[in-house]
Design an enzyme around this catalytic site. Structure first.
Site, mmCIF file in Angstrom:
data_model
loop_
_atom_site.group_PDB
_atom_site.id
_atom_site.type_symbol
_atom_site.label_atom_id
_atom_site.label_comp_id
_atom_site.label_asym_id
_atom_site.label_seq_id
_atom_site.Cartn_x
_atom_site.Cartn_y
_atom_site.Cartn_z
ATOM 1 N N CYS A 144 -45.047 33.827 11.617
ATOM 2 C CA CYS A 144 -45.657 33.190 10.453
ATOM 3 C C CYS A 144 -44.618 32.231 9.856
ATOM 4 O O CYS A 144 -43.536 32.654 9.432
ATOM 5 C CB CYS A 144 -46.097 34.225 9.420
ATOM 6 S SG CYS A 144 -46.599 33.467 7.856
ATOM 7 N N CYS A 199 -43.594 33.126 6.261
ATOM 8 C CA CYS A 199 -42.700 34.288 6.208
ATOM 9 C C CYS A 199 -41.286 33.872 6.608
ATOM 10 O O CYS A 199 -40.303 34.311 6.005
ATOM 11 C CB CYS A 199 -43.200 35.402 7.116
ATOM 12 S SG CYS A 199 -44.545 36.378 6.412
ATOM 13 N N ASP A 250 -43.980 20.606 0.340
ATOM 14 C CA ASP A 250 -44.728 20.521 1.599
ATOM 15 C C ASP A 250 -44.031 19.512 2.514
ATOM 16 O O ASP A 250 -43.594 18.447 2.080
ATOM 17 C CB ASP A 250 -46.175 20.089 1.327
ATOM 18 C CG ASP A 250 -47.073 20.325 2.521
ATOM 19 O OD1 ASP A 250 -47.952 21.209 2.435
ATOM 20 O OD2 ASP A 250 -46.895 19.627 3.555
ATOM 21 N N HIS A 286 -46.727 38.896 2.927
ATOM 22 C CA HIS A 286 -47.670 38.211 3.814
ATOM 23 C C HIS A 286 -49.090 38.762 3.674
ATOM 24 O O HIS A 286 -49.310 39.953 3.836
ATOM 25 C CB HIS A 286 -47.240 38.366 5.281
ATOM 26 C CG HIS A 286 -48.192 37.708 6.227
ATOM 27 N ND1 HIS A 286 -48.013 36.426 6.703
ATOM 28 C CD2 HIS A 286 -49.372 38.134 6.736
ATOM 29 C CE1 HIS A 286 -49.039 36.100 7.473
ATOM 30 N NE2 HIS A 286 -49.880 37.130 7.515
ATOM 31 N N ASN A 325 -56.817 26.427 0.713
ATOM 32 C CA ASN A 325 -57.692 26.287 1.874
ATOM 33 C C ASN A 325 -57.918 27.660 2.500
ATOM 34 O O ASN A 325 -56.967 28.422 2.689
ATOM 35 C CB ASN A 325 -57.059 25.340 2.902
ATOM 36 C CG ASN A 325 -57.029 23.908 2.419
ATOM 37 O OD1 ASN A 325 -57.964 23.454 1.763
ATOM 38 N ND2 ASN A 325 -55.965 23.188 2.732
ATOM 39 N N GLY A 340 -59.739 23.767 6.919
ATOM 40 C CA GLY A 340 -58.514 23.212 7.476
ATOM 41 C C GLY A 340 -57.283 24.061 7.247
ATOM 42 O O GLY A 340 -56.160 23.556 7.291
ATOM 43 N N HIS A 396 -51.455 30.446 0.419
ATOM 44 C CA HIS A 396 -50.614 29.476 -0.292
ATOM 45 C C HIS A 396 -51.472 28.623 -1.196
ATOM 46 O O HIS A 396 -52.618 28.315 -0.883
ATOM 47 C CB HIS A 396 -49.818 28.610 0.685
ATOM 48 C CG HIS A 396 -50.638 27.963 1.763
ATOM 49 N ND1 HIS A 396 -51.076 28.658 2.871
ATOM 50 C CD2 HIS A 396 -51.120 26.709 1.890
ATOM 51 C CE1 HIS A 396 -51.771 27.847 3.654
ATOM 52 N NE2 HIS A 396 -51.826 26.652 3.073
ATOM 53 N N HIS A 404 -51.671 24.984 -2.762
ATOM 54 C CA HIS A 404 -51.158 23.611 -2.774
ATOM 55 C C HIS A 404 -51.123 23.136 -4.220
ATOM 56 O O HIS A 404 -52.100 23.312 -4.965
ATOM 57 C CB HIS A 404 -52.093 22.678 -1.997
ATOM 58 C CG HIS A 404 -52.147 22.916 -0.520
ATOM 59 N ND1 HIS A 404 -51.419 22.178 0.383
ATOM 60 C CD2 HIS A 404 -52.860 23.803 0.220
ATOM 61 C CE1 HIS A 404 -51.669 22.600 1.604
ATOM 62 N NE2 HIS A 404 -52.556 23.584 1.538
HETATM 63 P P1 5GP Z 1 -53.095 24.531 5.034
HETATM 64 O O1 5GP Z 1 -53.711 23.425 5.840
HETATM 65 O O2 5GP Z 1 -52.920 25.793 5.850
HETATM 66 O O3 5GP Z 1 -53.781 24.765 3.731
HETATM 67 O O4 5GP Z 1 -51.658 23.986 4.624
HETATM 68 C C1 5GP Z 1 -50.488 24.251 5.301
HETATM 69 C C2 5GP Z 1 -49.466 23.303 4.761
HETATM 70 O O5 5GP Z 1 -48.186 23.717 5.181
HETATM 71 C C3 5GP Z 1 -49.637 21.854 5.235
HETATM 72 O O6 5GP Z 1 -49.810 21.000 4.120
HETATM 73 C C4 5GP Z 1 -48.345 21.574 6.002
HETATM 74 O O7 5GP Z 1 -47.871 20.247 5.807
HETATM 75 C C5 5GP Z 1 -47.402 22.600 5.442
HETATM 76 N N1 5GP Z 1 -46.381 23.022 6.378
HETATM 77 C C6 5GP Z 1 -46.573 23.424 7.667
HETATM 78 N N2 5GP Z 1 -45.404 23.756 8.233
HETATM 79 C C7 5GP Z 1 -44.451 23.595 7.268
HETATM 80 C C8 5GP Z 1 -43.024 23.785 7.276
HETATM 81 O O8 5GP Z 1 -42.407 24.193 8.261
HETATM 82 N N3 5GP Z 1 -42.380 23.507 6.116
HETATM 83 C C9 5GP Z 1 -43.036 23.064 4.998
HETATM 84 N N4 5GP Z 1 -42.299 22.803 3.910
HETATM 85 N N5 5GP Z 1 -44.380 22.869 4.962
HETATM 86 C C10 5GP Z 1 -45.065 23.129 6.101
HETATM 87 ZN ZN ZN Z 2 -46.479 35.131 6.395
#
Ligand code: 5GP
Ligand code: ZN
Length: 111
Positions: free
Chosen positions: A4, A7, A30, A46, A86, A92, A99, A101
């Site tokens: 993850c 995590c 992000d 988690h 999300n 998406g 999390h 945003h």
């Molecule tokens: P989701 O689409 O699952 O709601 O959002 C996941 C978010 O995590 C995305 O906006 C993506 O840019 C961000 N993200 C994915 N991998 C990483 C990472 O390794 N570091 C950071 N800081 N953000 C990440």
């Molecule tokens: Zn996790």
């Protein structure tokens, strides 16, 4: 949880730009921002989805919201901001660790 990304960020195994941390949550930038300010607030514990919350986890998510509110000025969000969670494939969700945003720093479109 193995494999993850969030995590691993919580454990410090993947670097991130942290803007707030305490014993139960982390707020970091992000990696692919879609707004001038784009932060992610995650519980250190988690769990993947709102569906996985019980009363205790719901209280934790409530404290995450209160923390975001208390940091509005510090984070540069005085003019307003948007919170997004999300959930699942059609929304998406790509990282299956709950999390929030935090989007702001500019006028946000609502399409
Ligand atoms: P989701 O689409 O699952 O709601 O959002 C996941 C978010 O995590 C995305 O906006 C993506 O840019 C961000 N993200 C994915 N991998 C990483 C990472 O390794 N570091 C950071 N800081 N953000 C990440
Ligand atoms: Zn996790």
């Amino acid at each position: 949880m193995e494999d993850c990304i969030f995590c691993k960020i919580v454990m410090g195994e993947i670097p991130s730009t942290k803007v707030y941390e305490d014993d139960e949550m982390l707020i970091f930038k992000d990696i692919s921002p879609i707004a001038k300010i784009h932060l992610l607030c995650v519980p250190k514990e988690h769990f993947a989805r709102i569906h996985d919350m019980d009363q205790r986890r719901a209280a934790l998510v409530g404290r995450m919201l209160l923390k975001i509110a208390s940091l509005e000025h510090t984070l540069g969000l005085d003019e307003g901001y948007r919170l997004v969670i999300n959930q699942g494939e059609s929304a998406g969700q790509t990282v299956h660790h709950l999390h929030i945003h935090i989007l702001g720093g500019e006028t946000l479109k609502w399409e």
